[in-house]
Design a protein around this motif. Structure first.
Motif, PDB file in Angstrom:
ATOM      1  N   ALA A   9       0.824  -1.136  -0.006  1.00 18.57           N
ATOM      2  CA  ALA A   9      -0.273  -0.091  -0.058  1.00 18.57           C
ATOM      3  C   ALA A   9       0.790   1.183  -0.091  1.00 18.57           C
ATOM      4  CB  ALA A   9      -0.857  -0.137   1.087  1.00 18.57           C
ATOM      5  N   SER A  10       2.026   1.308   0.761  1.00 21.20           N
ATOM      6  CA  SER A  10       2.838   2.241   0.892  1.00 21.20           C
ATOM      7  C   SER A  10       3.434   2.474  -0.423  1.00 21.20           C
ATOM      8  CB  SER A  10       3.948   2.066   1.900  1.00 21.20           C
ATOM      9  OG  SER A  10       4.900   3.129   1.906  1.00 21.20           O
ATOM     10  N   ASP A  11       3.912   1.517  -1.049  1.00 22.12           N
ATOM     11  CA  ASP A  11       4.456   1.687  -2.488  1.00 22.12           C
ATOM     12  C   ASP A  11       3.530   2.264  -3.582  1.00 22.12           C
ATOM     13  OD1 ASP A  11       6.957   0.412  -1.369  1.00 22.12           O
ATOM     14  OD2 ASP A  11       6.518  -1.591  -2.143  1.00 22.12           O
ATOM     15  N   PHE A  12       2.417   1.668  -3.190  1.00 23.37           N
ATOM     16  CA  PHE A  12       1.274   2.159  -4.230  1.00 23.37           C
ATOM     17  C   PHE A  12       1.142   3.637  -4.230  1.00 23.37           C
ATOM     18  CE2 PHE A  12      -2.957   3.634  -5.526  1.00 23.37           C
ATOM     19  CZ  PHE A  12      -3.169   3.101  -6.865  1.00 23.37           C
ATOM     20  N   ILE A  13       1.026   4.054  -2.859  1.00 21.72           N
ATOM     21  CA  ILE A  13       0.691   5.645  -2.507  1.00 21.72           C
ATOM     22  C   ILE A  13       2.050   6.553  -3.256  1.00 21.72           C
ATOM     23  CG2 ILE A  13       0.499   7.120  -0.515  1.00 21.72           C
ATOM     24  CD1 ILE A  13      -1.374   4.995   0.444  1.00 21.72           C
ATOM     25  N   ARG A  14       3.087   5.916  -2.826  1.00 25.88           N
ATOM     26  CA  ARG A  14       4.293   6.685  -3.120  1.00 25.88           C
ATOM     27  C   ARG A  14       4.479   6.958  -4.815  1.00 25.88           C
ATOM     28  NH1 ARG A  14       9.263   4.261  -0.895  1.00 25.88           N
ATOM     29  NH2 ARG A  14       8.001   2.538  -1.387  1.00 25.88           N
ATOM     30  N   ALA A  15       4.010   5.930  -5.553  1.00 23.58           N
ATOM     31  CA  ALA A  15       3.958   5.671  -6.926  1.00 23.58           C
ATOM     32  C   ALA A  15       2.778   6.625  -7.361  1.00 23.58           C
ATOM     33  CB  ALA A  15       4.074   4.350  -7.427  1.00 23.58           C
ATOM     34  N   SER A  16       1.777   6.778  -6.884  1.00 25.68           N
ATOM     35  CA  SER A  16       0.618   7.129  -7.449  1.00 25.68           C
ATOM     36  C   SER A  16       0.356   8.799  -7.242  1.00 25.68           C
ATOM     37  CB  SER A  16      -0.626   6.383  -7.217  1.00 25.68           C
ATOM     38  OG  SER A  16      -0.368   5.078  -7.628  1.00 25.68           O
TER      39      SER A  16
END
Length: 133
Positions: free
Chosen positions: A36-43
């Motif tokens: 979830a953290s990876d998705f938020i940072r990428a999005s």
């Protein structure tokens, strides 16, 4: 990322989210928090604000149980079948592609982060620069 599984457990327990309770082991929950953290940072692109860290933290915890549904949401824009009948007799069956996948798979997360995110750029802006020699 400094979010603990205990913190995520407390957040979801207070909100009655049983999906998180039965999500899996602590290791699986921690992995979901990282995804979830990876998705938020990428999005999302964030502005500097006193509220940014807290909102990103909440969004990560909130998104963790749903992050693995991203692939399913993208598949939902696949083939759809429509059947029409007239007096119980099948008269027409149409198969088509529903290519209208949501551009935002997690609109509640986007809404939560809206106060601390930069507006999306259309790429049509004009950059003004000063050249110094």
């Amino acid at each position: 990322m400094d979010i603990t599984v205990a913190e995520a457990n407390a957040y979801h327990t207070l909100r009655g989210n049983e999906d998180w309770q039965y999500f899996g082991t602590d290791a699986e929950k921690l992995a979901a928090l990282y995804r979830a953290s990876d998705f938020i940072r990428a999005s999302y692109r964030f502005i500097d604000s006193d509220d940014t860290a807290d909102l990103v933290r909440e969004a990560t915890i909130r998104l963790a149980p749903e992050i693995d549904t991203l692939a399913t949401k993208n598949e939902a824009a696949g083939i759809k079948t429509k059947k029409e009948s007239l007096d119980g007799v099948l008269s027409e069956e149409t198969t088509y592609f529903d290519n209208v996948a949501s551009a935002d798979p997690f609109p509640l997360i986007t809404a939560l982060l809206a106060p601390v995110t930069k507006a999306a750029s259309s790429g049509k802006g004009i950059a003004v620069i000063k050249v110094v020699r």
